[in-house]
Motif scaffolding. Structure first.
Motif, PDB file in Angstrom:
ATOM      1  N   TYR A 164       5.083  -7.066   2.658  1.00 59.95           N
ATOM      2  CA  TYR A 164       5.510  -7.053   1.484  1.00 59.95           C
ATOM      3  C   TYR A 164       5.688  -8.313   0.810  1.00 59.95           C
ATOM      4  N   ASP A 165       6.175  -9.372   1.365  1.00 55.83           N
ATOM      5  CA  ASP A 165       6.280 -10.609   0.664  1.00 55.83           C
ATOM      6  C   ASP A 165       4.776 -10.920   0.149  1.00 55.83           C
ATOM      7  N   LEU A 166       3.887 -10.915   0.800  1.00 56.34           N
ATOM      8  CA  LEU A 166       2.473 -11.282   0.504  1.00 56.34           C
ATOM      9  C   LEU A 166       1.946 -10.629  -0.437  1.00 56.34           C
ATOM     10  N   GLN A 167       2.328  -9.241  -0.549  1.00 57.82           N
ATOM     11  CA  GLN A 167       1.661  -8.137  -1.673  1.00 57.82           C
ATOM     12  C   GLN A 167       2.312  -8.599  -3.110  1.00 57.82           C
ATOM     13  N   ASP A 168       3.732  -8.861  -3.097  1.00 58.30           N
ATOM     14  CA  ASP A 168       4.517  -9.526  -4.180  1.00 58.30           C
ATOM     15  C   ASP A 168       3.619 -10.887  -4.708  1.00 58.30           C
ATOM     16  N   HIS A 169       3.325 -11.704  -3.521  1.00 55.20           N
ATOM     17  CA  HIS A 169       2.908 -12.932  -3.857  1.00 55.20           C
ATOM     18  C   HIS A 169       1.563 -12.844  -4.553  1.00 55.20           C
ATOM     19  N   LEU A 170       0.625 -11.923  -4.154  1.00 56.17           N
ATOM     20  CA  LEU A 170      -0.784 -11.798  -4.447  1.00 56.17           C
ATOM     21  C   LEU A 170      -0.546 -11.413  -5.876  1.00 56.17           C
ATOM     22  N   LEU A 171       0.233 -10.475  -6.393  1.00 61.84           N
ATOM     23  CA  LEU A 171       0.419 -10.297  -8.018  1.00 61.84           C
ATOM     24  C   LEU A 171       0.710 -11.480  -8.504  1.00 61.84           C
ATOM     25  N   GLU A 172       1.666 -12.185  -8.030  1.00 57.45           N
ATOM     26  CA  GLU A 172       1.956 -13.631  -8.762  1.00 57.45           C
ATOM     27  C   GLU A 172       0.777 -14.393  -8.878  1.00 57.45           C
ATOM     28  N   LEU A 173       0.137 -14.522  -7.874  1.00 52.30           N
ATOM     29  CA  LEU A 173      -1.366 -15.306  -7.944  1.00 52.30           C
ATOM     30  C   LEU A 173      -2.332 -14.765  -8.805  1.00 52.30           C
ATOM     31  N   TRP A 174      -2.359 -13.537  -8.803  1.00 52.00           N
ATOM     32  CA  TRP A 174      -3.184 -12.612  -9.794  1.00 52.00           C
ATOM     33  C   TRP A 174      -2.948 -13.119 -11.364  1.00 52.00           C
ATOM     34  N   SER A 175      -1.535 -13.330 -11.716  1.00 50.25           N
ATOM     35  CA  SER A 175      -1.002 -13.370 -12.904  1.00 50.25           C
ATOM     36  C   SER A 175      -1.665 -14.815 -13.471  1.00 50.25           C
ATOM     37  N   TYR A 176      -1.832 -15.830 -12.867  1.00 47.24           N
ATOM     38  CA  TYR A 176      -2.382 -17.117 -13.366  1.00 47.24           C
ATOM     39  C   TYR A 176      -3.573 -16.935 -14.124  1.00 47.24           C
ATOM     40  N   ASP A 177      -4.679 -16.613 -13.359  1.00 49.23           N
ATOM     41  CA  ASP A 177      -6.068 -16.463 -13.980  1.00 49.23           C
ATOM     42  C   ASP A 177      -6.630 -14.838 -13.996  1.00 49.23           C
ATOM     43  N   ARG A 178      -5.803 -13.961 -13.534  1.00 47.91           N
ATOM     44  CA  ARG A 178      -6.159 -12.726 -13.844  1.00 47.91           C
ATOM     45  C   ARG A 178      -7.446 -12.405 -13.337  1.00 47.91           C
ATOM     46  N   PRO A 179      -7.763 -12.737 -12.122  1.00 48.95           N
ATOM     47  CA  PRO A 179      -9.254 -12.377 -11.638  1.00 48.95           C
ATOM     48  C   PRO A 179      -9.253 -10.930 -11.371  1.00 48.95           C
ATOM     49  N   THR A 180     -10.570 -10.376 -11.331  1.00 47.12           N
ATOM     50  CA  THR A 180     -10.778  -9.043 -10.995  1.00 47.12           C
ATOM     51  C   THR A 180     -10.523  -8.939  -9.349  1.00 47.12           C
ATOM     52  N   MET A 181      -9.698  -7.908  -8.937  1.00 48.22           N
ATOM     53  CA  MET A 181      -9.494  -7.981  -7.573  1.00 48.22           C
ATOM     54  C   MET A 181     -10.108  -6.583  -7.059  1.00 48.22           C
ATOM     55  N   VAL A 182     -10.680  -6.828  -5.915  1.00 46.27           N
ATOM     56  CA  VAL A 182     -11.203  -5.363  -4.988  1.00 46.27           C
ATOM     57  C   VAL A 182     -10.228  -5.505  -3.723  1.00 46.27           C
ATOM     58  N   LEU A 183      -9.391  -4.846  -3.607  1.00 50.88           N
ATOM     59  CA  LEU A 183      -8.454  -4.744  -2.242  1.00 50.88           C
ATOM     60  C   LEU A 183      -8.753  -3.554  -1.432  1.00 50.88           C
ATOM     61  N   VAL A 184      -9.247  -3.831  -0.153  1.00 47.62           N
ATOM     62  CA  VAL A 184      -9.457  -2.719   0.682  1.00 47.62           C
ATOM     63  C   VAL A 184      -8.571  -2.786   1.498  1.00 47.62           C
TER      64      VAL A 184
END
Ligand code: ADP
Ligand code: MG
Length: 257
Positions: A164-184
């Protein structure tokens, strides 16, 4: 724009792992991919990353066909895959070792700070917990400033709280440069917490069964009744994908969900 056009993959042993995959992923979009084990999710990510060649079709990123791995596309695997003989800092910097030293150091420091590992820059991989090691893997993927980040079940080996912690963290990381993400992921909840759209894959050969765009406000709340509704809908889709392939069997024992 990341386009996946008519993609099929047959392995050398004759196994058809993917057939006729068409997908357009918008810049900055978070696309989740769910599906049972063996339905070709990892194959799809490897082909998209350029690690594996398709048998038919192509992957196009911003107008150019992807035929081999590149800095623009970052990859996070289920296991951290850190090199045990290198410090965390050296692991993170490995992919940008061609950059001038000052630039390399600045980027590595930034990536380590973003994943909260600045104090562990000189630690060895064996000194990190599973969650911290996966943060280091995220930093290593992000240090090249990819416009596309591919994640193959990145949190599935972690305990629930760390996940759960890393899921939240991933969204925070995404918010800096907003890369396209494909998550399996094989975790429907994880797909719903993170994704703008969720692709449900069908096995034998791997195909797209449904693409859902859950209309859920962000931040996503696991306890929201609408979230629950979507979870059940996707679960229904997944069960259908499995039933079509294995009539009469139970798709997912309750304990697996
Ligand atoms: P998933 O990630 O959804 O579990 P994979 O993409 O790993 O699925 O595998 C899809 C199918 O292709 C599986 O049946 C698997 O056994 C097969 N497969 C994967 N890699 C190879 C390979 N290198 N050679 C032959 N078959 C493979
Ligand atoms: Mg896989």
């Amino acid at each position: 724009m990341l386009s996946i056009e008519g993609l099929s993959k047959r392995y050398g042993n004759g196994h058809l792992a993917l057939s006729g995959i068409d997908l357009e992923v918008r810049p900055g979009e978070i696309l989740g991919i769910v599906g049972g084990s063996g339905c070709g999710k990892s194959t799809l990510l490897r082909v998209v990353s350029g690690l594996e060649a398709p048998t038919a079709g192509r992957v196009v990123l911003n107008g150019a066909e992807v035929r081999s791995p590149r800095d623009e596309i970052g990859f996070v695997f289920q296991e951290p895959r850190l090199m045990p003989w290198l410090s965390i800092r050296a692991n993170v910097a490995f992919g940008i070792r061609h950059l001038p030293k000052a630039e390399r150091n600045a980027r590595t420091d930034e990536a380590l700070a973003r994943v909260g590992l600045d104090r562990f820059a000189d630690a060895w991989p064996r000194e990190l917990s599973g969650g911290m090691a996966q943060r280091a893997a995220l930093a290593r993927a992000l240090v090249g400033r990819p416009s596309v980040l591919l994640l193959d079940e990145p949190f599935s080996a972690l305990d629930a709280l760390t996940r759960y912690d890393l899921q939240d963290h991933l969204l925070e990381l995404w918010s800096y440069d907003r890369p396209t993400m494909v998550l399996v992921t094989h975790d429907i909840e994880e797909a719903l917490v993170l994704s703008d759209r969720v692709v449900v894959m069908q096995p034998g050969p791997g195909r797209i069964q449904t693409v859902a765009a859950p209309a859920l406000p962000r931040p996503r709340e696991r306890t929201d009744p609408l979230f629950e509704d979507w979870k059940h809908r996707l679960l229904g889709e997944l069960s259908r994908a499995f039933r079509d392939r294995h009539p009469g069997e139970e798709a997912f024992p309750a304990a697996a969900i």
